[in-house]
Design a protein around this motif. Structure first.
Motif, mmCIF file in Angstrom:
data_model
loop_
_atom_site.group_PDB
_atom_site.id
_atom_site.type_symbol
_atom_site.label_atom_id
_atom_site.label_comp_id
_atom_site.label_asym_id
_atom_site.label_seq_id
_atom_site.Cartn_x
_atom_site.Cartn_y
_atom_site.Cartn_z
ATOM 1 N N ASN A 164 -25.434 6.008 13.648
ATOM 2 C CA ASN A 164 -25.596 6.527 12.283
ATOM 3 C C ASN A 164 -24.487 6.008 11.383
ATOM 4 N N CYS A 165 -23.294 5.849 11.969
ATOM 5 C CA CYS A 165 -22.170 5.236 11.267
ATOM 6 C C CYS A 165 -21.345 4.488 12.308
ATOM 7 N N SER A 166 -20.447 3.656 11.847
ATOM 8 C CA SER A 166 -19.600 2.896 12.770
ATOM 9 C C SER A 166 -18.441 3.771 13.223
ATOM 10 N N ILE A 167 -18.232 3.824 14.537
ATOM 11 C CA ILE A 167 -17.177 4.650 15.120
ATOM 12 C C ILE A 167 -16.217 3.744 15.886
ATOM 13 N N ILE A 168 -14.929 3.896 15.613
ATOM 14 C CA ILE A 168 -13.897 3.143 16.313
ATOM 15 C C ILE A 168 -13.679 3.768 17.686
ATOM 16 N N THR A 169 -13.372 2.929 18.653
ATOM 17 C CA THR A 169 -12.977 3.412 19.974
ATOM 18 C C THR A 169 -11.493 3.116 20.142
ATOM 19 N N HIS A 170 -10.708 4.173 20.107
ATOM 20 C CA HIS A 170 -9.249 4.075 20.256
ATOM 21 C C HIS A 170 -8.930 3.956 21.746
ATOM 22 N N PRO A 171 -7.919 3.169 22.124
ATOM 23 C CA PRO A 171 -7.620 2.991 23.548
ATOM 24 C C PRO A 171 -7.218 4.272 24.273
ATOM 25 N N SER A 172 -6.651 5.249 23.569
ATOM 26 C CA SER A 172 -6.259 6.512 24.206
ATOM 27 C C SER A 172 -7.153 7.685 23.836
ATOM 28 N N TRP A 173 -7.693 7.691 22.621
ATOM 29 C CA TRP A 173 -8.447 8.834 22.113
ATOM 30 C C TRP A 173 -9.948 8.651 22.212
ATOM 31 N N GLY A 174 -10.404 7.494 22.615
ATOM 32 C CA GLY A 174 -11.842 7.235 22.642
ATOM 33 C C GLY A 174 -12.413 7.272 21.234
ATOM 34 N N ASN A 175 -13.563 7.944 21.074
ATOM 35 C CA ASN A 175 -14.209 8.042 19.755
ATOM 36 C C ASN A 175 -13.699 9.215 18.922
ATOM 37 N N ALA A 176 -12.649 9.875 19.376
ATOM 38 C CA ALA A 176 -12.066 10.996 18.638
ATOM 39 C C ALA A 176 -10.968 10.475 17.711
ATOM 40 N N VAL A 177 -11.347 9.569 16.813
ATOM 41 C CA VAL A 177 -10.366 8.969 15.908
ATOM 42 C C VAL A 177 -10.969 8.847 14.511
ATOM 43 N N TYR A 178 -10.156 9.199 13.505
ATOM 44 C CA TYR A 178 -10.572 9.154 12.111
ATOM 45 C C TYR A 178 -9.681 8.143 11.386
ATOM 46 N N PRO A 179 -10.239 6.981 10.981
ATOM 47 C CA PRO A 179 -9.423 5.964 10.318
ATOM 48 C C PRO A 179 -9.382 6.144 8.801
ATOM 49 N N SER A 180 -8.243 5.770 8.219
ATOM 50 C CA SER A 180 -8.072 5.822 6.767
ATOM 51 C C SER A 180 -7.140 4.693 6.349
ATOM 52 N N ILE A 181 -7.246 4.298 5.082
ATOM 53 C CA ILE A 181 -6.521 3.129 4.592
ATOM 54 C C ILE A 181 -5.819 3.403 3.259
ATOM 55 N N LEU A 182 -4.573 2.939 3.160
ATOM 56 C CA LEU A 182 -3.819 2.854 1.905
ATOM 57 C C LEU A 182 -3.548 1.377 1.661
ATOM 58 N N MET A 183 -3.409 0.986 0.403
ATOM 59 C CA MET A 183 -3.057 -0.395 0.082
ATOM 60 C C MET A 183 -1.981 -0.392 -0.985
ATOM 61 N N SER A 184 -1.090 -1.391 -0.918
ATOM 62 C CA SER A 184 -0.028 -1.456 -1.912
ATOM 63 C C SER A 184 0.514 -2.871 -2.052
ATOM 64 N N SER A 185 1.040 -3.132 -3.246
ATOM 65 C CA SER A 185 1.761 -4.380 -3.482
ATOM 66 C C SER A 185 3.209 -4.242 -3.019
ATOM 67 N N ALA A 186 3.631 -3.047 -2.652
ATOM 68 C CA ALA A 186 4.994 -2.825 -2.158
ATOM 69 C C ALA A 186 5.154 -3.461 -0.783
ATOM 70 N N SER A 187 6.371 -3.839 -0.459
ATOM 71 C CA SER A 187 6.660 -4.385 0.863
ATOM 72 C C SER A 187 6.892 -3.237 1.844
ATOM 73 N N PRO A 188 6.838 -3.517 3.138
ATOM 74 C CA PRO A 188 7.091 -2.472 4.136
ATOM 75 C C PRO A 188 8.441 -1.787 3.959
ATOM 76 N N GLN A 189 9.424 -2.488 3.410
ATOM 77 C CA GLN A 189 10.732 -1.876 3.183
ATOM 78 C C GLN A 189 10.644 -0.688 2.225
ATOM 79 N N PHE A 190 9.632 -0.666 1.361
ATOM 80 C CA PHE A 190 9.419 0.466 0.458
ATOM 81 C C PHE A 190 8.361 1.428 0.999
ATOM 82 N N ILE A 191 7.374 0.884 1.689
ATOM 83 C CA ILE A 191 6.271 1.708 2.181
ATOM 84 C C ILE A 191 6.721 2.635 3.311
ATOM 85 N N LYS A 192 7.445 2.094 4.273
ATOM 86 C CA LYS A 192 7.797 2.876 5.464
ATOM 87 C C LYS A 192 8.577 4.157 5.128
ATOM 88 N N PRO A 193 9.612 4.109 4.261
ATOM 89 C CA PRO A 193 10.308 5.355 3.924
ATOM 90 C C PRO A 193 9.389 6.378 3.236
#
Length: 195
Positions: free
Chosen positions: A139-168
């Motif tokens: 019915n929809c595409s489901i990711i298979t996580h190596p530890s959680w199986g299909n019990a995983v909910y993916p989400s995405i953020l995007m930015s022009s910032a570098s990881p040095q700003f994103i990680k904190p």
């Protein structure tokens, strides 16, 4: 005239966290997939700079998400709400610093704060491209996580910032959400362990 600064970042292990209810959260920062690089203006038409980085947020679900049932739909809503609360704060922090940033609504694939593009973003396809996780289609595409199986909910953020700003920003908001380092969480939850 000065050239723009180029940031390099080697993918390291994901940020591993545990929520107040004991589910795991994994957050990782990546360069965009080739699809996103080629289709940025079709997904985020108002962005004047290319997406520099993609943040993948994987939340462990209490149930496998491949079936359609009332309790599974409630779980998806709960995980979406938690991501939206987390993501909006991270994105606001990055925007306040002058970077382009947005989150993709997992429900429909469109940006939350930017003008909708002509095509939606596919979180599952991005996770597959960036992390190599297999996908089950139905019915929809489901990711298979190596530890959680299909019990995983993916989400995405995007930015022009570098990881040095994103990680904190990610770590600060994770603390605000009550998400903890799993080793500390384990120590606190073991009976008889002194704090």
């Amino acid at each position: 005239m000065t050239s723009p600064k180029v940031y390099t970042f080697q993918q390291s292990s994901p940020i591993e966290l545990v929520t107040e209810t004991g589910q795991e959260v994994q957050i990782s920062i990546h360069q965009p997939s080739s699809f996103m690089s080629k289709n940025l203006e079709r997904v985020l038409p108002d962005w004047t700079l290319p997406v520099a980085w993609v943040v993948v947020v994987l939340q462990q679900s209490r149930f496998a998400l491949g079936e359609t049932a009332t309790h599974i739909e409630r779980e998806k809503d709960r995980l979406r709400e938690r991501f939206m609360r987390f993501g909006c704060t991270v994105v606001s922090h990055l925007r306040d610093q002058g970077f382009l940033a947005d989150l993709i609504d997992p429900r429909d694939g469109y940006p939350w704060l930017s003008r909708r593009g002509e095509i939606p973003h596919d979180d599952t396809a991005v996770v597959t491209a960036l992390l190599g996780f297999p996908v089950t289609t139905g019915n929809c595409s489901i990711i298979t996580h190596p530890s959680w199986g299909n019990a995983v909910y993916p989400s995405i953020l995007m930015s022009s910032a570098s990881p040095q700003f994103i990680k904190p920003a990610l770590k600060k908001e994770a603390i605000q959400q009550g998400w903890k380092d799993p080793t500390k969480y384990l120590q606190l939850s073991l009976p008889g362990v002194l704090q």
